[in-house]
Design an enzyme around this catalytic site. Sequence first.
Site, PDB file in Angstrom:
ATOM      1  N   TYR A  64       0.844  -1.196   0.000  1.00  0.00           N
ATOM      2  CA  TYR A  64       0.000   0.000   0.000  1.00  0.00           C
ATOM      3  C   TYR A  64       0.881   1.249   0.000  1.00  0.00           C
ATOM      4  CZ  TYR A  64      -3.737  -3.249   1.216  1.00  0.00           C
ATOM      5  OH  TYR A  64      -4.618  -4.295   1.209  1.00  0.00           O
TER       6      TYR A  64
ATOM      7  N   GLU B 233      -1.615 -17.377  -9.152  1.00  0.00           N
ATOM      8  CA  GLU B 233      -0.763 -16.632 -10.074  1.00  0.00           C
ATOM      9  C   GLU B 233       0.699 -17.057  -9.933  1.00  0.00           C
ATOM     10  OE1 GLU B 233      -1.513 -12.419  -9.724  1.00  0.00           O
ATOM     11  OE2 GLU B 233      -3.639 -12.678 -10.209  1.00  0.00           O
TER      12      GLU B 233
ATOM     13  N   ASN C 117     -12.715  -1.168  -3.926  1.00  0.00           N
ATOM     14  CA  ASN C 117     -12.670  -1.611  -5.322  1.00  0.00           C
ATOM     15  C   ASN C 117     -13.839  -2.552  -5.618  1.00  0.00           C
ATOM     16  OD1 ASN C 117     -11.918  -2.441  -7.908  1.00  0.00           O
ATOM     17  ND2 ASN C 117     -10.401  -3.885  -7.141  1.00  0.00           N
TER      18      ASN C 117
ATOM     19  N   CYS D 246      -6.735  -5.859  -6.821  1.00  0.00           N
ATOM     20  CA  CYS D 246      -6.396  -5.379  -5.487  1.00  0.00           C
ATOM     21  C   CYS D 246      -5.823  -6.498  -4.615  1.00  0.00           C
ATOM     22  CB  CYS D 246      -7.602  -4.719  -4.829  1.00  0.00           C
ATOM     23  SG  CYS D 246      -9.098  -5.716  -4.829  1.00  0.00           S
ATOM     24  N   HIS D 247      -6.001  -7.761  -5.026  1.00  0.00           N
ATOM     25  CA  HIS D 247      -5.412  -8.867  -4.260  1.00  0.00           C
ATOM     26  C   HIS D 247      -3.885  -8.837  -4.338  1.00  0.00           C
ATOM     27  CE1 HIS D 247      -5.860 -10.525  -8.362  1.00  0.00           C
ATOM     28  NE2 HIS D 247      -4.807 -11.275  -8.078  1.00  0.00           N
TER      29      HIS D 247
END
Length: 174
Positions: free
Chosen positions: A108, A166, A131, A139-140
């Site tokens: 952040y 991912e 979001n 946003c993850h």
Amino acid sequence: MRNCIQTLRYPAPCGEMILGSYGDKLCLCNWVEEKHPGRVDKRLRTFLKAGYEEASSPVVEEAVRQLDEYFRKERTVFDVPLLFAGSDFQKRVWRLLLDIPYGQTISYGEMARRLGMPTAVRAVANANGANAISIFAPCHRVIGSNRSLTGYGGGIEAKKFLLELEKSNLSSRL
């Protein structure tokens, strides 16, 4: 219908989601069971001056196709047109999410620095939490400065699932 957000439920492997389109853009990809129930819905309805209607649309169908590919590890980039409904600051934060590469994370604090507002860490975190288009605006991929998995609308387990999906997809491609 012009003032209608067309919605469809999507059974993601890490939790049920609701997808929504307004006009020809995706405006919603949110968790059915979310951390702050109703917050996203209220903002969307207010900004778009629209109600919800359970119905599919070409945009939602394309979003489903792309999410299916993402979860099968066949897609790393989305190209569904997005509609961000929020303040100018929130929109800046959400657009910055689109620049975080697949399989990578930033903090952040780093997001605040990239926005030219290094002391706005809490505001950036709040915008991330607001979001409405999870996964598509990833946003993850935003984590705490100590690398911890902090806050996520779909819950920490969903965030962990997405990051691991991912990461495992990237390592299997090497």
